[in-house]
Design a protein around this motif. Structure first.
Motif, short mmCIF file in Angstrom:
data_model
loop_
_atom_site.label_atom_id
_atom_site.label_comp_id
_atom_site.label_asym_id
_atom_site.label_seq_id
_atom_site.Cartn_x
_atom_site.Cartn_y
_atom_site.Cartn_z
N GLU A 119 6.78 10.93 -1.99
CA GLU A 119 5.64 10.05 -1.69
C GLU A 119 5.47 9.01 -2.80
N ALA A 120 5.69 9.41 -4.06
CA ALA A 120 5.62 8.47 -5.18
C ALA A 120 6.67 7.37 -5.03
N ALA A 121 7.84 7.75 -4.54
CA ALA A 121 8.90 6.75 -4.30
C ALA A 121 8.47 5.77 -3.22
N ARG A 122 7.91 6.28 -2.14
CA ARG A 122 7.45 5.40 -1.06
C ARG A 122 6.34 4.48 -1.56
N LYS A 123 5.43 5.02 -2.35
CA LYS A 123 4.32 4.21 -2.87
C LYS A 123 4.82 3.09 -3.77
N LEU A 124 5.86 3.37 -4.55
CA LEU A 124 6.38 2.38 -5.49
C LEU A 124 6.82 1.10 -4.77
N VAL A 125 7.38 1.22 -3.57
CA VAL A 125 7.86 0.03 -2.85
C VAL A 125 6.95 -0.35 -1.69
N SER A 126 5.75 0.22 -1.64
CA SER A 126 4.87 0.01 -0.49
C SER A 126 4.33 -1.41 -0.40
N LYS A 127 4.34 -2.17 -1.48
CA LYS A 127 3.84 -3.55 -1.47
C LYS A 127 4.96 -4.57 -1.71
N LEU A 128 6.20 -4.12 -1.61
CA LEU A 128 7.34 -4.97 -1.94
C LEU A 128 7.67 -5.93 -0.81
N ASP A 144 10.40 -5.95 -16.84
CA ASP A 144 10.80 -4.95 -15.85
C ASP A 144 9.88 -3.74 -15.90
N ASP A 145 8.58 -3.96 -15.71
CA ASP A 145 7.66 -2.83 -15.59
C ASP A 145 6.65 -3.15 -14.49
N PHE A 146 6.46 -2.19 -13.60
CA PHE A 146 5.61 -2.41 -12.44
C PHE A 146 4.86 -1.14 -12.07
N GLN A 147 3.65 -1.32 -11.56
CA GLN A 147 2.94 -0.23 -10.88
C GLN A 147 3.47 -0.14 -9.45
N TYR A 148 3.60 -1.31 -8.83
CA TYR A 148 4.22 -1.44 -7.50
C TYR A 148 5.41 -2.37 -7.67
N LEU A 149 6.58 -1.92 -7.30
CA LEU A 149 7.79 -2.69 -7.53
C LEU A 149 7.69 -4.06 -6.87
N GLY A 150 7.99 -5.10 -7.64
CA GLY A 150 7.97 -6.46 -7.12
C GLY A 150 6.61 -7.14 -7.14
N VAL A 151 5.59 -6.43 -7.66
CA VAL A 151 4.25 -7.02 -7.75
C VAL A 151 3.90 -7.16 -9.23
N PRO A 152 4.07 -8.35 -9.81
CA PRO A 152 3.83 -8.52 -11.25
C PRO A 152 2.40 -8.15 -11.64
N ASP A 153 2.29 -7.41 -12.72
CA ASP A 153 1.00 -6.94 -13.22
C ASP A 153 0.90 -7.39 -14.68
N GLY A 154 -0.09 -8.21 -14.99
CA GLY A 154 -0.22 -8.75 -16.33
C GLY A 154 -0.36 -7.71 -17.41
N SER A 155 -0.91 -6.55 -17.08
CA SER A 155 -1.08 -5.51 -18.10
C SER A 155 0.25 -4.84 -18.46
N LEU A 156 1.29 -5.07 -17.64
CA LEU A 156 2.60 -4.47 -17.88
C LEU A 156 3.64 -5.51 -18.29
#
Length: 387
Positions: free
Chosen positions: A252-261, A27-39
């Motif tokens: 804006e940070a909140a919007r960015k977090l789900v921008s690729k969801l 449960d760690d993301f740069q963009y929510l719902g976009v898996p990132d191997g570094s996280l």
């Protein structure tokens, strides 16, 4: 001077235990719902979050439990007990996964290694691969908690119940480091059975983000139930946080977090959790559906995270003064524990510690409630006579 809360609570002094969260369950993301191997939830990444929170002065950290790639909460806590200096660990334990006498022994071992820097988050959701009724799950949890409390307060333990039938056992193998009742028990759940179990047995009732009237109603109801057992408990809030220098930057940070969801991916991620259909999660979903066009269920409480996360689905969003004021309003209600998180967890841990944490009046609930001894206690694992 602030007036005492109108809702009966155990910790009257106006101070809160401020905790962070380690993403043990993928449960760690740069963009929510976009898996990132570094996280990913590797030991290296998860331990870096705990060590960062320890360095920054958080009083506690929640270690969640789930059947996904990641770290087992109890095993991970053993490692971190020797790699941290001051932070407590709130270890999530799903009742029934471990044979109760051996669970009690593991808790004792960990409590001694950590010298009392331990609390337990009791979970009654379905165990992986099983589907049981609420009545079965909460009845089992009730029996295990009773057994643990006997382990921590008696010379021998004997229990005869529906799920467990234990002949007399000595309690030397399970004596904890913390005195006067053992580690504090934190519990979350919105269903009537969950609230009843917490009121009867536990020390801190944890809630997920809701509107202030709903939170107040829940707190008052649980406090009333606790009073029927001649008890008072404390209340806490598990919530995300997005704090920036200005409100516009935070939003804006909140919007960015789900921008690729992608919502289909978000639903897939939510469905991995054992509690994805619980009463609490369904209530979070209903609040999000009733939110404004940007996803706010009330001022500064943004519900967008619940689109891709089971459980805690909202965040406090704002500038440092706004976030601080929101937390203070919760303390006015009687909340004495906050379990915070943000995405990515390391970055948001830093930002909250920079902008808000130094302003908070903080405490450790196990110290306030007399569980942590001032000197090394006499137990079989310290200076007690070896038998």
């Amino acid at each position: 001077m602030n007036a005492p809360p109108s809702i009966p609570i155990r910790t009257i002094p106006r101070a809160a235990e401020v905790s962070w969260f380690s993403a043990l369950c993928s449960d760690d993301f740069q963009y929510l719902g976009v898996p990132d191997g570094s996280l990913r939830s590797s030991f290296e990444h998860c331990s870096s979050i705990v060590k960062k929170a320890d360095e920054l002065g958080y009083q506690n950290i929640l270690l969640p439990s789930g059947f996904v790639p990641g770290q087992d909460a109890l095993g991970f806590a053993f490692s971190m007990a020797v790699l941290t200096k001051q932070i407590n660990q709130l270890v999530a334990l799903r009742m029934g996964e471990v044979h109760p006498p051996m669970l009690a022994r593991a808790i004792s071992s960990l409590d001694h290694i950590a010298k009392g820097r331990l609390a337990l988050n009791i979970i009654s959701s379905d165990m992986p691969g099983l589907k049981e009724s609420n009545e079965e799950r909460y009845s089992r949890s009730d029996e295990i908690i009773q057994f643990l409390k006997q382990c921590w307060t008696q010379e021998t333990v004997e229990f005869h119940g529906r799920f467990y039938d234990f002949h007399p056992l000595p309690t030397d193998p399970v004596k904890p480091y913390q005195q006067n009742g053992g580690p504090l028990l934190y519990f979350g759940g919105i269903s009537p059975m969950a609230q009843a179990l917490c009121a009867k047995h536990c020390d801190v009732f944890l809630m997920w983000p809701e509107t202030t009237p709903l939170l107040t109603e829940t707190m008052r109801g649980v406090a009333t139930q606790a009073a029927t057992h001649d008890r008072k408990i404390d209340f806490g809030l598990r919530i995300h946080v997005i704090v920036r220098e200005t409100e516009s930057e935070a939003r804006e940070a909140a919007r960015k977090l789900v921008s690729k969801l992608d919502d289909a991916k978000g639903l897939e991620i939510k469905s991995r959790s054992q509690d994805s259909k619980s009463a609490g999660v369904l209530r979070q979903d209903a609040l999000r559906e009733a939110a404004d066009d940007e996803g706010y269920i009330e001022e500064h409480i943004w519900s967008g995270i619940g689109r891709a996360r089971s459980g805690c689905g909202s965040a406090i969003v704002g500038d440092p003064d706004q976030v601080y004021a929101k937390l203070q309003s919760y303390m006015d209600l009687g909340m004495r524990s906050f379990i915070l998180s943000g995405y990515p967890h390391l970055e948001e841990c830093d930002l909250f510690a920079k902008y808000v944490l130094p302003r908070m009046q903080t405490c450790r609930l196990n110290e306030v409630q007399g569980r942590l001894p001032k000197e090394t206690p006499v137990t079989p694992l310290t200076t007690g006579v070896r038998k």
